[in-house]
Design a protein around this motif. Sequence first.
Motif, PDB file in Angstrom:
ATOM      1  N   LEU A 167      -5.109 -51.411  -9.253  1.00 61.17           N
ATOM      2  CA  LEU A 167      -6.388 -50.882  -9.724  1.00 61.17           C
ATOM      3  C   LEU A 167      -7.535 -51.315  -8.823  1.00 61.17           C
ATOM      4  CD1 LEU A 167      -6.031 -51.319 -13.599  1.00 61.17           C
ATOM      5  CD2 LEU A 167      -6.160 -49.175 -12.330  1.00 61.17           C
ATOM      6  N   SER A 168      -7.465 -52.550  -8.295  1.00 58.73           N
ATOM      7  CA  SER A 168      -8.476 -53.007  -7.349  1.00 58.73           C
ATOM      8  C   SER A 168      -8.472 -52.126  -6.104  1.00 58.73           C
ATOM      9  CB  SER A 168      -8.222 -54.467  -6.972  1.00 58.73           C
ATOM     10  OG  SER A 168      -9.140 -54.903  -5.989  1.00 58.73           O
ATOM     11  N   TYR A 169      -7.298 -51.786  -5.630  1.00 52.60           N
ATOM     12  CA  TYR A 169      -7.162 -50.889  -4.472  1.00 52.60           C
ATOM     13  C   TYR A 169      -7.783 -49.526  -4.762  1.00 52.60           C
ATOM     14  CZ  TYR A 169      -4.689 -47.444  -1.582  1.00 52.60           C
ATOM     15  OH  TYR A 169      -4.369 -46.380  -0.778  1.00 52.60           O
ATOM     16  N   MET A 170      -7.498 -48.960  -5.933  1.00 51.27           N
ATOM     17  CA  MET A 170      -8.021 -47.638  -6.293  1.00 51.27           C
ATOM     18  C   MET A 170      -9.541 -47.640  -6.421  1.00 51.27           C
ATOM     19  SD  MET A 170      -5.112 -46.730  -9.127  1.00 51.27           S
ATOM     20  CE  MET A 170      -6.183 -45.575  -9.987  1.00 51.27           C
ATOM     21  N   HIS A 171     -10.080 -48.699  -7.040  1.00 51.95           N
ATOM     22  CA  HIS A 171     -11.518 -48.757  -7.320  1.00 51.95           C
ATOM     23  C   HIS A 171     -12.345 -49.133  -6.102  1.00 51.95           C
ATOM     24  CE1 HIS A 171     -10.893 -49.553 -11.935  1.00 51.95           C
ATOM     25  NE2 HIS A 171     -10.386 -48.403 -11.532  1.00 51.95           N
ATOM     26  N   HIS A 172     -11.782 -49.982  -5.207  1.00 54.07           N
ATOM     27  CA  HIS A 172     -12.618 -50.600  -4.181  1.00 54.07           C
ATOM     28  C   HIS A 172     -12.178 -50.299  -2.742  1.00 54.07           C
ATOM     29  CE1 HIS A 172     -14.680 -52.886  -7.311  1.00 54.07           C
ATOM     30  NE2 HIS A 172     -13.490 -53.127  -7.831  1.00 54.07           N
ATOM     31  N   GLU A 188     -17.106 -47.586 -25.181  1.00 56.19           N
ATOM     32  CA  GLU A 188     -18.324 -46.856 -24.823  1.00 56.19           C
ATOM     33  C   GLU A 188     -18.054 -45.403 -24.475  1.00 56.19           C
ATOM     34  OE1 GLU A 188     -16.757 -48.436 -20.912  1.00 56.19           O
ATOM     35  OE2 GLU A 188     -16.952 -49.191 -22.957  1.00 56.19           O
ATOM     36  N   PHE A 189     -16.807 -45.092 -24.089  1.00 51.45           N
ATOM     37  CA  PHE A 189     -16.492 -43.722 -23.682  1.00 51.45           C
ATOM     38  C   PHE A 189     -16.613 -42.755 -24.850  1.00 51.45           C
ATOM     39  CE2 PHE A 189     -13.189 -40.505 -22.242  1.00 51.45           C
ATOM     40  CZ  PHE A 189     -14.089 -39.868 -21.402  1.00 51.45           C
ATOM     41  N   ALA A 190     -16.398 -43.247 -26.062  1.00 54.06           N
ATOM     42  CA  ALA A 190     -16.449 -42.383 -27.238  1.00 54.06           C
ATOM     43  C   ALA A 190     -17.836 -41.796 -27.451  1.00 54.06           C
ATOM     44  CB  ALA A 190     -16.015 -43.155 -28.478  1.00 54.06           C
ATOM     45  N   TYR A 191     -18.888 -42.546 -27.051  1.00 60.73           N
ATOM     46  CA  TYR A 191     -20.230 -42.030 -27.306  1.00 60.73           C
ATOM     47  C   TYR A 191     -21.006 -41.665 -26.044  1.00 60.73           C
ATOM     48  CZ  TYR A 191     -21.317 -47.043 -26.676  1.00 60.73           C
ATOM     49  OH  TYR A 191     -21.391 -48.322 -26.200  1.00 60.73           O
ATOM     50  N   THR A 192     -20.563 -42.125 -24.860  1.00 56.86           N
ATOM     51  CA  THR A 192     -21.266 -41.738 -23.639  1.00 56.86           C
ATOM     52  C   THR A 192     -20.551 -40.625 -22.885  1.00 56.86           C
ATOM     53  OG1 THR A 192     -20.111 -43.337 -22.223  1.00 56.86           O
ATOM     54  CG2 THR A 192     -22.097 -44.104 -23.364  1.00 56.86           C
ATOM     55  N   MET A 193     -19.229 -40.503 -23.102  1.00 62.88           N
ATOM     56  CA  MET A 193     -18.409 -39.524 -22.382  1.00 62.88           C
ATOM     57  C   MET A 193     -18.554 -39.687 -20.868  1.00 62.88           C
ATOM     58  SD  MET A 193     -17.006 -37.853 -24.874  1.00 62.88           S
ATOM     59  CE  MET A 193     -16.394 -36.294 -24.267  1.00 62.88           C
ATOM     60  N   THR A 194     -18.899 -40.890 -20.431  1.00 64.09           N
ATOM     61  CA  THR A 194     -19.118 -41.156 -19.018  1.00 64.09           C
ATOM     62  C   THR A 194     -18.004 -42.038 -18.480  1.00 64.09           C
ATOM     63  OG1 THR A 194     -21.507 -40.991 -19.284  1.00 64.09           O
ATOM     64  CG2 THR A 194     -20.705 -42.116 -17.321  1.00 64.09           C
ATOM     65  N   ILE A 195     -17.428 -41.618 -17.353  1.00 64.86           N
ATOM     66  CA  ILE A 195     -16.329 -42.345 -16.738  1.00 64.86           C
ATOM     67  C   ILE A 195     -16.864 -43.283 -15.663  1.00 64.86           C
ATOM     68  CG2 ILE A 195     -14.472 -42.032 -15.057  1.00 64.86           C
ATOM     69  CD1 ILE A 195     -13.450 -41.756 -17.757  1.00 64.86           C
ATOM     70  N   THR A 196     -16.471 -44.552 -15.740  1.00 68.96           N
ATOM     71  CA  THR A 196     -16.731 -45.518 -14.671  1.00 68.96           C
ATOM     72  C   THR A 196     -15.461 -46.338 -14.474  1.00 68.96           C
ATOM     73  OG1 THR A 196     -17.482 -47.337 -16.086  1.00 68.96           O
ATOM     74  CG2 THR A 196     -19.139 -45.693 -15.446  1.00 68.96           C
ATOM     75  N   GLU A 197     -15.475 -47.162 -13.417  1.00 64.12           N
ATOM     76  CA  GLU A 197     -14.321 -48.036 -13.194  1.00 64.12           C
ATOM     77  C   GLU A 197     -14.103 -48.993 -14.365  1.00 64.12           C
ATOM     78  OE1 GLU A 197     -16.888 -47.632 -11.124  1.00 64.12           O
ATOM     79  OE2 GLU A 197     -16.284 -47.680  -9.007  1.00 64.12           O
ATOM     80  N   LYS A 198     -15.187 -49.317 -15.093  1.00 61.80           N
ATOM     81  CA  LYS A 198     -15.079 -50.279 -16.188  1.00 61.80           C
ATOM     82  C   LYS A 198     -14.225 -49.731 -17.346  1.00 61.80           C
ATOM     83  CE  LYS A 198     -17.406 -53.556 -14.250  1.00 61.80           C
ATOM     84  NZ  LYS A 198     -18.587 -54.196 -14.793  1.00 61.80           N
ATOM     85  N   CYS A 199     -14.026 -48.402 -17.396  1.00 68.41           N
ATOM     86  CA  CYS A 199     -13.113 -47.838 -18.406  1.00 68.41           C
ATOM     87  C   CYS A 199     -11.682 -48.275 -18.119  1.00 68.41           C
ATOM     88  CB  CYS A 199     -13.211 -46.305 -18.407  1.00 68.41           C
ATOM     89  SG  CYS A 199     -14.811 -45.670 -18.920  1.00 68.41           S
ATOM     90  N   ASP A 200     -11.289 -48.251 -16.831  1.00 75.95           N
ATOM     91  CA  ASP A 200      -9.959 -48.740 -16.443  1.00 75.95           C
ATOM     92  C   ASP A 200      -9.840 -50.240 -16.687  1.00 75.95           C
ATOM     93  OD1 ASP A 200      -9.017 -46.291 -15.678  1.00 75.95           O
ATOM     94  OD2 ASP A 200      -9.086 -46.671 -13.521  1.00 75.95           O
ATOM     95  N   VAL A 201     -10.929 -50.967 -16.458  1.00 74.54           N
ATOM     96  CA  VAL A 201     -10.905 -52.425 -16.649  1.00 74.54           C
ATOM     97  C   VAL A 201     -10.578 -52.756 -18.107  1.00 74.54           C
ATOM     98  CG1 VAL A 201     -12.267 -54.552 -16.564  1.00 74.54           C
ATOM     99  CG2 VAL A 201     -12.508 -52.850 -14.753  1.00 74.54           C
ATOM    100  N   TYR A 202     -11.220 -52.051 -19.034  1.00 75.55           N
ATOM    101  CA  TYR A 202     -10.945 -52.282 -20.455  1.00 75.55           C
ATOM    102  C   TYR A 202      -9.476 -51.999 -20.770  1.00 75.55           C
ATOM    103  CZ  TYR A 202     -11.203 -51.965 -25.530  1.00 75.55           C
ATOM    104  OH  TYR A 202     -10.984 -52.152 -26.868  1.00 75.55           O
ATOM    105  N   SER A 203      -8.975 -50.849 -20.293  1.00 70.11           N
ATOM    106  CA  SER A 203      -7.581 -50.476 -20.564  1.00 70.11           C
ATOM    107  C   SER A 203      -6.626 -51.506 -19.988  1.00 70.11           C
ATOM    108  CB  SER A 203      -7.285 -49.092 -19.969  1.00 70.11           C
ATOM    109  OG  SER A 203      -8.160 -48.125 -20.489  1.00 70.11           O
ATOM    110  N   PHE A 204      -6.933 -52.024 -18.798  1.00 69.87           N
ATOM    111  CA  PHE A 204      -6.103 -53.070 -18.195  1.00 69.87           C
ATOM    112  C   PHE A 204      -6.042 -54.297 -19.099  1.00 69.87           C
ATOM    113  CE2 PHE A 204      -6.244 -57.121 -15.903  1.00 69.87           C
ATOM    114  CZ  PHE A 204      -4.982 -57.120 -15.332  1.00 69.87           C
ATOM    115  N   GLY A 205      -7.186 -54.680 -19.666  1.00 66.09           N
ATOM    116  CA  GLY A 205      -7.207 -55.837 -20.560  1.00 66.09           C
ATOM    117  C   GLY A 205      -6.296 -55.662 -21.758  1.00 66.09           C
ATOM    118  N   VAL A 206      -6.298 -54.445 -22.335  1.00 65.36           N
ATOM    119  CA  VAL A 206      -5.428 -54.159 -23.482  1.00 65.36           C
ATOM    120  C   VAL A 206      -3.962 -54.271 -23.074  1.00 65.36           C
ATOM    121  CG1 VAL A 206      -4.755 -52.449 -25.206  1.00 65.36           C
ATOM    122  CG2 VAL A 206      -7.162 -52.665 -24.552  1.00 65.36           C
ATOM    123  N   VAL A 207      -3.614 -53.676 -21.921  1.00 64.12           N
ATOM    124  CA  VAL A 207      -2.216 -53.702 -21.454  1.00 64.12           C
ATOM    125  C   VAL A 207      -1.783 -55.136 -21.152  1.00 64.12           C
ATOM    126  CG1 VAL A 207      -0.657 -52.995 -19.603  1.00 64.12           C
ATOM    127  CG2 VAL A 207      -2.233 -51.334 -20.587  1.00 64.12           C
TER     128      VAL A 207
END
Length: 742
Positions: free
Chosen positions: A554-559, A614-633
Amino acid sequence: MKATTLYISIPIVAWSIWILLCGKCLDNALQQLLVAASGSSTLQLKQAKALQETGWWPSSTTTQARSNYSSACHWDGITCNAGGSVITIDRSYRSLGGQLNLNFSFFPNLVRLNLSLNNLDGRIPLDIGMLQKLVCLKLYSNMFVGPIPSTLGYLTNLEFLDLRENKIYGSIPSEIGMLKNLTFLYLSSNMLVGPIPSTLGHLTNLEYLLLGQNKINGSIPSEIGLLKNLTNLYLSSNILAGPIPSTLGYLTNLEYLDLSENKINGSIPSEIGMLKDLSYLNLSHNFISGEIPSALGMIAPLLTMDLSYNNLTSNIPSSLTDIYRLDLSHNSLEGQIPNGYALNHNSNTLNGNKDLCGQFKIFPLCRKGKKSIITEIKTFVPISIFLGFLVIGGGGILFSRCVFKKNQIESRGLKNGNIFSIWNYDGHIAYEDIIEATEDFDIRYCIGTGGYGSVYRAELPSGNVVALKKLHQKEAENPVFYKSFINEVGVLTEIRHRNIMKLHGFCVHKGCRFLIYEYMERGSLFCVLRNVDEAMKLDWSKRVNIIKGIAHALSYMHHECIPAIVHRDISSNNILLNSKFQGFISDFGTAKLLDLDPSNQTLVAGTYGYIAPEFAYTMTITEKCDVYSFGVVALEILMGRHPGELLSSLSSSSSSQNMMLNEILDQHLSPPNRLIGQEILLVATIAFACMNTQPKSRPTMKCVSQEFISRRKANLIPLTAVSLLQLRKQAAYVDGSGFAYC
């Protein structure tokens, strides 16, 4: 003397009688208390026995229950109230099979029942209506059959009902209209028939109504306009007919409206223009006629509008120019294209700046001409070459034959050589080999089914084994799924990383569309964690390495990718394991290239339970959406199950804060030694930091990756001494430069 004696004796006798009577009262009260206590104990015994008989817990757990009636309250997934009565049963993600044979009469105080994502079959029992205090019922992603029991109407406290992704048939019972407190009603992806009952109009607290992907017929009832709190209405892929009711205009809180793939006719009611919060409107693949109301262009938040595959006529209103994604293709529109449009309008009779994008709408390629479009596509897939030709017209842009990576096609060798030389000559040879290896995609070679296709195992003549993800015929014809297919090709031909699954090629040939990947012997992380034998092979060291590999990828993809790539659907289902239990990120169908889309706003994509809040109410995609999902996994890998219940309890219960880290770890494995324990402590701390509810407070994946690489000197703290409260404090992110550890 006698009188005096009598005078003294009367109070003595009265006192004696009072003691006798009140003593009896006290005795009765004591007996009642004992009976009540005995009844409570009896109920707890019955509850433990009923839970034991389901077979949903290990035999060692239920054996303890027989010696201690209250032990069921300490079982995994069970929560009790102060009186020891069960109020929560959560056995989701457990690979449970068989029928739902729980004796509901023993659970009068049950508030939450979650049996989602299992293999339960048979009918939903009628006596489920006995759970009078039930607030949340989740049975989605099982194999339940039969009708929805009308007795659900007795659950008048119910707020959340989710029966998605089963094989439930019959009609929607009108009794559901009795659930006045319901806010979420999910019945999509079943086999429901019959009309939508008008009684749904009684559910005035409803916010989400999902009935898509069924066989529901009849017309949309006008009573649906009474659902003033509704934000999401999804009726796609049914057999609904008749006009769109004008009463939909009363749903002033509506944000998402999807009526696509039905048999709806009539015109688009201008009242839809009253939906001032609407951001997504899909009326495609119907029989809608008449003009496009100009009022639709007055909806300020509207980002996506798909009216394709209808019978719309007349001119395109000039008011629609601000809609970001607009598809008007395959209608009977005519006249001039208003200035300022970037839209999809094939199979119309239009003059002016004609769009050649067609259904193959990777990016906005409009008003560029055929040569420019081919250049754009080659830019999108820069290291691929195209065999065959492009057809631009009413059907969009089609690729004939197969497309494979340049280095593979340029290599030389025998047909029966390695996997790369199979594709030496042309795509047709590879196509024939694949058809032969799978016996024309026979079900015997199918190893899984995903959101828009099935996965097959194919052993080629060379002896190499590959995985094939093939679109189902219906999805292959659906432009949305086809776009996802092409998006995955575009992303995976751009990136190279040891922990990202390799794409060998793809094929669009004779109406057959499939992707060719390296084969992953162990399958998905989700399945491995939920198979006891496989989970035990996945020791602590392997689990930590999987987490690190995902972080580095994910670091490779984002940065390191330009533009940055956001996956959007990081979940345990999309992490695949090879024979050595090494983890690889897969399924890039919803991935997004950030720099190519300045708004970064999109429809909901991802897996329930992993999507950033935050995606539920902003509908905005950022790298931080992947960061949250990574934490859950990451936390799921440590726990051996999805951490949803834990996270909920942490946010609402002080008692959960005092739990120790070792208590939440996967009990299938022996406790880790102190050295690997420190790695687990680091992973857990990072996971909690990644799941911070504030996106700005989450670390970047580059920072996470560096934390894993730095190998800081370990403080040998036993996991038994680290509480979850301490862990959350340790997860504080400091100035974008690192983590604060005790």
